[in-house]
Write an enzyme that holds these catalytic residues in place. Structure first.
Site, PDB file in Angstrom:
ATOM      1  N   ASP A  26      -7.920   8.742  34.405  1.00  0.00           N
ATOM      2  CA  ASP A  26      -8.211   7.489  35.113  1.00  0.00           C
ATOM      3  C   ASP A  26      -7.786   6.236  34.352  1.00  0.00           C
ATOM      4  O   ASP A  26      -8.070   6.097  33.154  1.00  0.00           O
ATOM      5  CB  ASP A  26      -9.715   7.370  35.363  1.00  0.00           C
TER       6      ASP A  26
ATOM      7  N   MET B  24      -4.059  12.385  29.840  1.00  0.00           N
ATOM      8  CA  MET B  24      -4.486  11.077  30.330  1.00  0.00           C
ATOM      9  C   MET B  24      -4.937  11.232  31.772  1.00  0.00           C
ATOM     10  O   MET B  24      -4.305  11.930  32.559  1.00  0.00           O
ATOM     11  CB  MET B  24      -3.346  10.067  30.262  1.00  0.00           C
TER      12      MET B  24
END
Length: 575
Positions: A54, A52
């Site tokens: 932004d 993961m």
């Protein structure tokens, strides 16, 4: 129990939409330690597995908070053809992971659905503007709309047949044109949006206008640019109130005298911002101090490991709330072995400081729902030089601690050398083991019992002419006995006068992340650490003073923080 009930209610409604619920993420958190996962966070947002980065398009819609984010569904390392993952919450604490919102399957985004933002159109319909990497490997800007706007979960999104809406032409480089902001409507009822770019080595915020949110025209001049910077990633632009602690949106932004505007840009591995005045009629943005203009006092949202932040206006509570990506400080091989990579910061509220010179950030109040086992200091504590004070009674690996220091011998402060213009370098040279006159004093987080491991967040005070300079540091040099980690020390000056106010520190500690807020949120530093000894119940928390002069703790409150709930809906992405 009320929080649990709300999320169970969410799940029941989702099941009625034909989506199956899986409780494994919530149920298995306590097994992370036994499964060799001591660094997985308890109350910071992260997906069940994989990469993961932004945060994208956070918003509040029909009673629910939505967070989209860059996600690799195929593994724990970054890949170019990334997706938009999607999670929802009723309280910004406990989350339900939904199926992904955007997949890279069309010619205009076949090589990746990169970062972007959400905007509420007329009728309060949310729209996503995002960067796609097209079949020619160009960065282009695209539009997606919900298939069913009446669905509060926004489970399905439809990409516009007009995509791409903006392409790199007229001097725009195809590799340096991305990350559209939330758009805003001007007084002429024309939409504006900013896209990050780099032209001839200059970072800039390219401004576009549109009457219908589909056909966009680039203006003659960017909203702002700087020859001192390179590519501006993930720009953000929003108003803040001069005389109120409430957040405001562009629709509330009518009073030019009582409003400032924030332009944020991500570059050089940090999130910088500048304050200024924006004139909507002419689209002129006059900055007070430009990026990198004041050496050593540059404005950053966070001076540690913190990037690609995105703020949104929460109309339900009249707050502006900020998220940011916190990447790992261990190796790619470590990420593969863990099966995941990346955290989001705990959500922060943003307001303008009373001085008007900077932003103030603070963890949102919802964290209080997770507090337990409160420990407070019943009377002032004199911390003599070279001493530590252990904070007992809280889970030191997952805690929230606030401490206030009184410094009475300011006149004994060391003289500040004018050549010390880089606070991070100064913190590296004068780390927690280097004794000064006033300081270092602060907290030792995620510390082993014998203090061979410790993450030190501390202050030093210096004298410069008739004024005092406060330095805040986060020292990771002794954070772990493990090798091969990034143990960078971070630092920043704090804009406060210790003759007029006390020095405060708040730290959120969550296994492998420590978020610290100095001077009531004036200076924020985030660190990622991976202790070998100071894990779970073997982690300790101390207040300390290694300076020559005594300091007093006038207030200390600490809480254990319960784990948030992260529930996965068993769609195709998470099976």
């Amino acid at each position: 129990m009320s929080v649990i009930w709300v999320n169970i209610g969410l799940i029941f409604v989702l099941i009625s939409h034909g989506t199956e619920a899986s409780y494994h993420e919530q149920r298995d958190f306590d097994q992370c330690l036994s499964n060799g996962q001591p660094y997985r966070a308890g109350f910071h947002f992260q997906p069940p597995k994989n990469w993961m980065n932004d945060p994208n398009g956070p918003m509040y819609y029909k009673g629910l908070y939505h967070l989209f984010y860059q996600y690799n569904p195929f593994g724990p390392l970054w890949r170019k053809n990334i997706t938009w993952a999607h999670s929802i919450s009723s309280d910004l604490i406990n989350w339900v992971h939904l199926d992904h919102a955007l997949h890279p399957i069309d010619p205009f985004d076949i090589n990746g659905c990169w970062s972007g933002s959400t905007t509420f159109l007329d009728g309060k319909i949310p729209a996503i503007l995002y960067t796609g990497i097209d079949s020619q490997n160009r960065e282009v800007q695209n539009l997606a709309l919900p298939k069913n706007p009446s669905d509060p979960f926004l489970l399905e999104w439809s990409k516009s047949p007009h995509n791409p809406l903006m392409i790199p032409t007229n001097g725009l480089e195809p590799d340096w044109f991305r990350d559209p902001t939330t758009a805003w409507l001007g007084p002429d009822k024309i939409w504006r949006v900013v896209v990050g770019a780099q032209i001839d080595g200059k970072g800039m915020a390219i401004l576009y206008k549109s009457k219908d949110f589909v056909k966009w025209n680039r203006t003659d001049y960017p909203l702002h640019s700087s020859a001192k910077t390179n590519m501006w990633e993930c720009p953000d632009f929003f108003p803040v109130s001069v005389n109120s602690t409430n957040g405001i949106d562009f629709s509330d932004d009518q009073d030019q005298f009582n409003t400032k505007h924030v332009l944020k840009a991500s570059f050089n591995s940090h999130d910088y911002y500048t304050l200024g005045k924006y004139v909507a009629k002419t689209d002129e943005f006059a900055v007070e101090t430009d990026f990198l203009d004041v050496v050593g006092w540059d404005l950053r949202l966070d001076y540690g490991k913190f990037y690609a932040s995105k703020a949104f206006y929460d109309g339900a509570t009249q707050r502006r709330i900020l998220w940011a990506w916190v990447n790992e400080s261990d190796s790619d091989l470590d990420s593969v072995n863990k099966g995941w990579s990346g955290l989001q910061t705990f959500p922060r509220s943003i307001i303008l400081s009373k001085s008007g010179r900077q932003l103030i950030q603070w963890p949102i109040k919802e964290i209080e729902k997770l507090r337990s086992d409160k420990v407070d200091l019943q009377k002032k504590l004199d911390l003599k030089g070279g001493s530590e004070f252990e904070v007992f009674g809280v889970t030191a690996s997952q805690a929230d601690v606030e401490v206030t220091f009184d410094v009475e011998e300011l006149k004994k402060a060391e003289l500040f050398d004018p050549s010390w213009v880089d606070p991070q370098l100064l913190c590296s040279q004068k780390n927690a083991s280097v004794r000064g006159e006033i300081g270092p004093f602060g907290l030792l987080a995620l510390a082993s019992k014998d203090l061979t491991e410790q993450t030190a967040i501390f202050f030093r005070i210096y004298k410069s002419n008739e004024k005092y300079i406060v330095l805040m540091c986060s020292d990771q040099s002794r954070s772990s006995l493990r090798e091969g980690l990034d143990k960078t020390t971070y630092g920043a000056f704090v804009d406060l006068d210790p003759t007029k106010e006390k020095i405060t520190l708040r730290s959120l500690i969550d296994h492998s992340i420590v978020e610290s807020f100095g001077g009531e949120g004036r200076t924020c530093i985030t660190a990622r650490v991976y202790p070998k000894l100071a894990i779970d119940k073997d982690a300790h928390l101390y207040a300390f003073n290694y300076g020559s002069k005594s300091v007093k703790i006038s207030k200390l409150n600490a809480w254990s923080i319960k784990s948030a709930q992260f529930v996965t809906m068993k769609g195709e992405e998470y099976q």
